[in-house]
Design an enzyme around this catalytic site. Structure first.
Site, PDB file in Angstrom:
ATOM      1  N   ASP A 269       6.322   5.804  -4.902  1.00 26.45           N
ATOM      2  CA  ASP A 269       6.854   4.267  -4.668  1.00 26.45           C
ATOM      3  C   ASP A 269       7.188   3.595  -5.771  1.00 26.45           C
ATOM      4  O   ASP A 269       7.910   2.833  -5.890  1.00 26.45           O
ATOM      5  CB  ASP A 269       5.800   3.567  -3.579  1.00 26.45           C
ATOM      6  CG  ASP A 269       4.496   3.523  -3.916  1.00 26.45           C
ATOM      7  OD1 ASP A 269       3.967   4.224  -4.831  1.00 26.45           O
ATOM      8  OD2 ASP A 269       3.622   2.597  -3.161  1.00 26.45           O
TER       9      ASP A 269
ATOM     10  N   LYS B 279       7.760   0.139 -13.198  1.00 30.35           N
ATOM     11  CA  LYS B 279       7.560  -1.079 -13.849  1.00 30.35           C
ATOM     12  C   LYS B 279       6.847  -0.923 -15.289  1.00 30.35           C
ATOM     13  O   LYS B 279       5.577  -0.746 -15.675  1.00 30.35           O
ATOM     14  CB  LYS B 279       6.170  -1.601 -12.976  1.00 30.35           C
ATOM     15  CG  LYS B 279       5.981  -3.235 -13.440  1.00 30.35           C
ATOM     16  CD  LYS B 279       4.783  -3.984 -12.712  1.00 30.35           C
ATOM     17  CE  LYS B 279       5.166  -3.993 -11.120  1.00 30.35           C
ATOM     18  NZ  LYS B 279       4.023  -4.689 -10.463  1.00 30.35           N
TER      19      LYS B 279
ATOM     20  N   LYS C  48      -0.030   5.906   0.325  1.00 31.14           N
ATOM     21  CA  LYS C  48       0.606   5.805   1.522  1.00 31.14           C
ATOM     22  C   LYS C  48       1.760   4.964   1.207  1.00 31.14           C
ATOM     23  O   LYS C  48       2.495   5.074   2.096  1.00 31.14           O
ATOM     24  CB  LYS C  48      -0.299   4.651   2.539  1.00 31.14           C
ATOM     25  CG  LYS C  48      -1.463   5.290   2.813  1.00 31.14           C
ATOM     26  CD  LYS C  48      -2.358   4.077   3.744  1.00 31.14           C
ATOM     27  CE  LYS C  48      -3.685   4.394   3.838  1.00 31.14           C
ATOM     28  NZ  LYS C  48      -4.476   3.291   4.694  1.00 31.14           N
ATOM     29  N   GLY C  49       2.000   4.485   0.035  1.00 25.43           N
ATOM     30  CA  GLY C  49       3.227   3.701  -0.247  1.00 25.43           C
ATOM     31  C   GLY C  49       4.583   4.156  -0.185  1.00 25.43           C
ATOM     32  O   GLY C  49       5.352   3.341   0.130  1.00 25.43           O
TER      33      GLY C  49
ATOM     34  N   ASP D 298       3.476   2.289 -12.284  1.00 25.07           N
ATOM     35  CA  ASP D 298       2.865   1.089 -12.731  1.00 25.07           C
ATOM     36  C   ASP D 298       2.280   1.344 -13.798  1.00 25.07           C
ATOM     37  O   ASP D 298       2.816   1.482 -14.865  1.00 25.07           O
ATOM     38  CB  ASP D 298       1.985   0.529 -11.600  1.00 25.07           C
ATOM     39  CG  ASP D 298       1.680  -1.088 -11.604  1.00 25.07           C
ATOM     40  OD1 ASP D 298       1.856  -1.293 -12.723  1.00 25.07           O
ATOM     41  OD2 ASP D 298       1.394  -1.523 -10.814  1.00 25.07           O
TER      42      ASP D 298
ATOM     43  N   ARG E 230       3.682  -3.712   4.009  1.00 29.94           N
ATOM     44  CA  ARG E 230       4.339  -2.341   3.764  1.00 29.94           C
ATOM     45  C   ARG E 230       5.685  -2.401   4.529  1.00 29.94           C
ATOM     46  O   ARG E 230       6.610  -1.666   4.335  1.00 29.94           O
ATOM     47  CB  ARG E 230       3.412  -1.324   4.308  1.00 29.94           C
ATOM     48  CG  ARG E 230       2.119  -1.275   3.313  1.00 29.94           C
ATOM     49  CD  ARG E 230       1.548   0.273   3.665  1.00 29.94           C
ATOM     50  NE  ARG E 230       0.504   0.588   3.116  1.00 29.94           N
ATOM     51  CZ  ARG E 230      -0.033   0.890   1.961  1.00 29.94           C
ATOM     52  NH1 ARG E 230       1.034   1.344   1.066  1.00 29.94           N
ATOM     53  NH2 ARG E 230      -1.184   0.957   1.253  1.00 29.94           N
TER      54      ARG E 230
END
Length: 180
Positions: free
Chosen positions: A98, A129, A42-43, A101, A165
């Site tokens: 988004d 990241k 969803k991000g 990570d 968000r």
């Protein structure tokens, strides 16, 4: 909500400026290719909406929903909650993400999509990241908006327990908020 932000890492203006730059690059890259642009829900929703408007070529939109997080931790176990509906065989595919990570989710999405035999598959992530990459994940994003430090970031689509968000910037969440 904003009282829980320790620091604003990326302002709305910085994000929009970088998205315009990426849009120019991707417009050139995908000229004449009619790509399928896949967002990982969803991000990605906010980044996707802004990014797709900066890609000035005919394209098809699609989404996947992969779940791997509980709170602030990646479980490492991937679940496809919604698969793409487009037939991507022989098509040029761009994944919009988004945040890159641990790399576990993106590795999973990439493998899943490659099994559908696209002509090409590239990755564009708003945030990278690298300090959080899981051992053994060698995947690299083709296009990166910003490289960020190892901090828990929220806003601009990124969440903590489905909140934050809607912040127009990317901020670092205060540790006391998520260490309960």
């Amino acid at each position: 909500m904003e009282e829980n932000i320790q620091e604003i890492l990326l302002t709305e203006e910085q994000i929009q400026s970088r998205i315009r730059e990426l849009g120019r690059i991707l417009t050139e890259e995908y000229a004449g290719k009619d790509p399928v642009i896949i967002g990982v829900l969803k991000g990605v929703v906010i980044f996707y909406a802004d990014m797709i408007r900066q890609i000035k070529v005919p394209c098809q939109m699609d989404f996947m929903w992969i779940s791997s997080y509980e709170g602030t931790d990646s479980t490492g176990s991937m679940v496809v909650r919604r698969d793409v509906t487009a037939d991507i065989r022989g098509r040029h595919v761009l994944i919009l993400e988004d945040i890159f990570d641990t790399g576990n989710s993106l590795n999973f999405v990439r493998s899943h999509l490659l099994s559908k035999k696209p002509a090409s598959l590239k990755i564009c992530t708003l945030l990278d990241k690298p300090s959080r990459r899981s051992p053994g994940v060698t995947l690299q994003a083709d296009y990166v908006g910003f490289t960020v430090p190892n901090a828990f970031v929220v806003g601009y689509g990124l969440d903590y327990k489905e909140h934050y968000r809607n912040l127009p910037y990317v901020g670092i969440l205060k540790p006391e908020v998520y260490e309960h």
